[in-house]
Design a protein around this motif. Structure first.
Motif, PDB file in Angstrom:
ATOM      1  N   ASN A  14       0.842  -1.197   0.000  1.00  0.00           N
ATOM      2  CA  ASN A  14       0.000   0.000   0.000  1.00  0.00           C
ATOM      3  C   ASN A  14       0.876   1.245   0.000  1.00  0.00           C
ATOM      4  O   ASN A  14       0.671   2.185  -0.778  1.00  0.00           O
ATOM      5  CB  ASN A  14      -0.902   0.054   1.224  1.00  0.00           C
ATOM      6  CG  ASN A  14      -1.997  -0.978   1.257  1.00  0.00           C
ATOM      7  OD1 ASN A  14      -2.485  -1.338   2.326  1.00  0.00           O
ATOM      8  ND2 ASN A  14      -2.414  -1.478   0.098  1.00  0.00           N
ATOM      9  N   ALA A  15       1.851   1.247   0.911  1.00  0.00           N
ATOM     10  CA  ALA A  15       2.741   2.404   1.042  1.00  0.00           C
ATOM     11  C   ALA A  15       3.574   2.598  -0.223  1.00  0.00           C
ATOM     12  O   ALA A  15       3.740   3.725  -0.716  1.00  0.00           O
ATOM     13  CB  ALA A  15       3.645   2.231   2.255  1.00  0.00           C
ATOM     14  N   LEU A  16       4.093   1.515  -0.764  1.00  0.00           N
ATOM     15  CA  LEU A  16       4.928   1.586  -1.959  1.00  0.00           C
ATOM     16  C   LEU A  16       4.154   2.150  -3.142  1.00  0.00           C
ATOM     17  O   LEU A  16       4.667   2.993  -3.898  1.00  0.00           O
ATOM     18  CB  LEU A  16       5.452   0.187  -2.299  1.00  0.00           C
ATOM     19  CG  LEU A  16       6.455   0.079  -3.441  1.00  0.00           C
ATOM     20  CD1 LEU A  16       7.742   0.813  -3.101  1.00  0.00           C
ATOM     21  CD2 LEU A  16       6.758  -1.392  -3.734  1.00  0.00           C
ATOM     22  N   ASN A  17       2.906   1.739  -3.289  1.00  0.00           N
ATOM     23  CA  ASN A  17       2.105   2.205  -4.418  1.00  0.00           C
ATOM     24  C   ASN A  17       1.696   3.671  -4.261  1.00  0.00           C
ATOM     25  O   ASN A  17       1.509   4.370  -5.268  1.00  0.00           O
ATOM     26  CB  ASN A  17       0.875   1.319  -4.590  1.00  0.00           C
ATOM     27  CG  ASN A  17       1.234  -0.045  -5.137  1.00  0.00           C
ATOM     28  OD1 ASN A  17       2.257  -0.201  -5.796  1.00  0.00           O
ATOM     29  ND2 ASN A  17       0.413  -1.041  -4.864  1.00  0.00           N
ATOM     30  N   LYS A  18       1.550   4.138  -3.027  1.00  0.00           N
ATOM     31  CA  LYS A  18       1.266   5.557  -2.816  1.00  0.00           C
ATOM     32  C   LYS A  18       2.476   6.405  -3.181  1.00  0.00           C
ATOM     33  O   LYS A  18       2.349   7.489  -3.763  1.00  0.00           O
ATOM     34  CB  LYS A  18       0.881   5.799  -1.353  1.00  0.00           C
ATOM     35  CG  LYS A  18      -0.497   5.294  -0.972  1.00  0.00           C
ATOM     36  CD  LYS A  18      -0.744   5.486   0.517  1.00  0.00           C
ATOM     37  CE  LYS A  18      -2.057   4.833   0.938  1.00  0.00           C
ATOM     38  NZ  LYS A  18      -2.240   4.887   2.422  1.00  0.00           N
ATOM     39  N   HIS A  22       3.380   5.147 -10.429  1.00  0.00           N
ATOM     40  CA  HIS A  22       3.659   4.784 -11.823  1.00  0.00           C
ATOM     41  C   HIS A  22       4.388   3.447 -11.951  1.00  0.00           C
ATOM     42  O   HIS A  22       4.606   2.950 -13.055  1.00  0.00           O
ATOM     43  CB  HIS A  22       4.467   5.891 -12.494  1.00  0.00           C
ATOM     44  CG  HIS A  22       3.769   7.219 -12.482  1.00  0.00           C
ATOM     45  ND1 HIS A  22       2.563   7.439 -13.113  1.00  0.00           N
ATOM     46  CD2 HIS A  22       4.104   8.398 -11.880  1.00  0.00           C
ATOM     47  CE1 HIS A  22       2.187   8.693 -12.922  1.00  0.00           C
ATOM     48  NE2 HIS A  22       3.104   9.290 -12.174  1.00  0.00           N
ATOM     49  N   THR A  23       4.777   2.870 -10.838  1.00  0.00           N
ATOM     50  CA  THR A  23       5.425   1.550 -10.853  1.00  0.00           C
ATOM     51  C   THR A  23       4.660   0.619  -9.912  1.00  0.00           C
ATOM     52  O   THR A  23       5.222   0.052  -8.991  1.00  0.00           O
ATOM     53  CB  THR A  23       6.895   1.647 -10.410  1.00  0.00           C
ATOM     54  OG1 THR A  23       6.961   2.276  -9.121  1.00  0.00           O
ATOM     55  CG2 THR A  23       7.707   2.454 -11.402  1.00  0.00           C
ATOM     56  N   ARG A  24       3.387   0.498 -10.167  1.00  0.00           N
ATOM     57  CA  ARG A  24       2.483  -0.219  -9.279  1.00  0.00           C
ATOM     58  C   ARG A  24       2.892  -1.670  -9.047  1.00  0.00           C
ATOM     59  O   ARG A  24       3.274  -2.384  -9.977  1.00  0.00           O
ATOM     60  CB  ARG A  24       1.060  -0.184  -9.846  1.00  0.00           C
ATOM     61  CG  ARG A  24       0.049  -0.954  -9.022  1.00  0.00           C
ATOM     62  CD  ARG A  24      -1.354  -0.804  -9.555  1.00  0.00           C
ATOM     63  NE  ARG A  24      -2.269  -1.594  -8.766  1.00  0.00           N
ATOM     64  CZ  ARG A  24      -2.761  -1.223  -7.586  1.00  0.00           C
ATOM     65  NH1 ARG A  24      -2.389  -0.072  -7.057  1.00  0.00           N
ATOM     66  NH2 ARG A  24      -3.588  -1.987  -6.917  1.00  0.00           N
ATOM     67  N   VAL A  25       2.788  -2.081  -7.777  1.00  0.00           N
ATOM     68  CA  VAL A  25       2.970  -3.484  -7.412  1.00  0.00           C
ATOM     69  C   VAL A  25       1.592  -4.062  -7.116  1.00  0.00           C
ATOM     70  O   VAL A  25       0.785  -3.454  -6.393  1.00  0.00           O
ATOM     71  CB  VAL A  25       3.881  -3.628  -6.176  1.00  0.00           C
ATOM     72  CG1 VAL A  25       3.979  -5.095  -5.759  1.00  0.00           C
ATOM     73  CG2 VAL A  25       5.257  -3.051  -6.452  1.00  0.00           C
ATOM     74  N   PHE A  26       1.304  -5.235  -7.662  1.00  0.00           N
ATOM     75  CA  PHE A  26       0.025  -5.896  -7.426  1.00  0.00           C
ATOM     76  C   PHE A  26       0.106  -6.705  -6.132  1.00  0.00           C
ATOM     77  O   PHE A  26       0.864  -7.666  -6.040  1.00  0.00           O
ATOM     78  CB  PHE A  26      -0.313  -6.825  -8.589  1.00  0.00           C
ATOM     79  CG  PHE A  26      -0.541  -6.124  -9.887  1.00  0.00           C
ATOM     80  CD1 PHE A  26      -1.664  -5.336 -10.087  1.00  0.00           C
ATOM     81  CD2 PHE A  26       0.382  -6.232 -10.919  1.00  0.00           C
ATOM     82  CE1 PHE A  26      -1.877  -4.680 -11.287  1.00  0.00           C
ATOM     83  CE2 PHE A  26       0.182  -5.582 -12.126  1.00  0.00           C
ATOM     84  CZ  PHE A  26      -0.944  -4.800 -12.315  1.00  0.00           C
ATOM     85  N   SER A  27      -0.681  -6.323  -5.141  1.00  0.00           N
ATOM     86  CA  SER A  27      -0.663  -7.049  -3.860  1.00  0.00           C
ATOM     87  C   SER A  27      -1.331  -8.403  -3.992  1.00  0.00           C
ATOM     88  O   SER A  27      -0.711  -9.442  -3.788  1.00  0.00           O
ATOM     89  CB  SER A  27      -1.355  -6.227  -2.770  1.00  0.00           C
ATOM     90  OG  SER A  27      -0.692  -5.013  -2.546  1.00  0.00           O
TER      91      SER A  27
END
Length: 202
Positions: A14-18, A22-27
């Motif tokens: 969640n924190a990484l995607n915020k 532009h480099t979204r990680v799919f949880s």
């Protein structure tokens, strides 16, 4: 029955995607941990009297939801249920868009992120998740006077609300499910529950 639905505290992804949208990680069903902020959010729930007075506590089998439940309730009788897990994103679980080179066209053209029909490769769509969370809800003693707290995830919580409130697919996709913001409902039959807290929309 009174139900309290809680999405887990902030997770590492969640924190990484915020920070890096532009480099979204799919949880998906990657089993990731809470951040320091997420841990604090969970502990803050100790102040919530209705969660404290819950007869039963259920949690997803994934660490971020179970840890939120443990920190919020300080109980050892939490019931873990895989049907409350987040939607599986199959081959995308725990991976970033940037490393999924072979699926670049699929990601760019397919509406799989919030779809009742389309799923990531080997993953689930919203309808798949709806079936398993509804199976879980059907086993609760809904006509009792118990208070039950359920710690789960974004998509799973959306779809529990769809079943409890008899929402349309379109209405379901507008629901904002924030980390550690309890949603309280009351009722005795699926589709007839009433909201006791405000439900935010996107």
């Amino acid at each position: 029955m009174k139900l309290i639905l809680i999405r887990h505290g902030e997770s590492a992804f969640n924190a990484l995607n915020k920070e890096n949208p532009h480099t979204r990680v799919f949880s998906g069903q990657a089993d990731i941990l809470l951040t320091t902020k997420g841990t604090a959010q969970a502990k803050k729930l100790q102040e919530h009297s209705e969660i404290n007075n819950s007869t039963l506590i259920y949690a997803s089998d994934l660490t971020r939801a179970y840890e939120t439940a443990r920190l919020a309730t300080q109980r050892i009788d939490i019931i873990r249920d895989k049907r409350l897990n987040e939607r599986s994103l199959g081959l995308f679980n725990g991976r970033s868009e940037s490393e999924l080179h072979e699926y670049r066209e699929f990601i760019a053209t397919q509406e799989f992120k919030h779809s009742f029909q389309t799923a990531a490769p080997n993953g689930e769509n919203y309808q798949d998740v709806s079936q398993r969370v509804t199976s879980f809800l059907n086993e609760l003693p809904l006509t009792s006077t118990q208070t039950v707290s359920i710690f789960s995830h974004f998509v799973a919580t959306r779809l529990m609300l769809r079943t409890l409130l008899a929402l349309s697919d379109e209405e379901t996709l507008t629901l904002k499910i924030s980390n550690c913001e309890p949603i309280i409902l009351e009722g005795t039959a699926l589709g007839t529950f009433q909201l006791l807290t405000k439900l935010e929309k996107l």
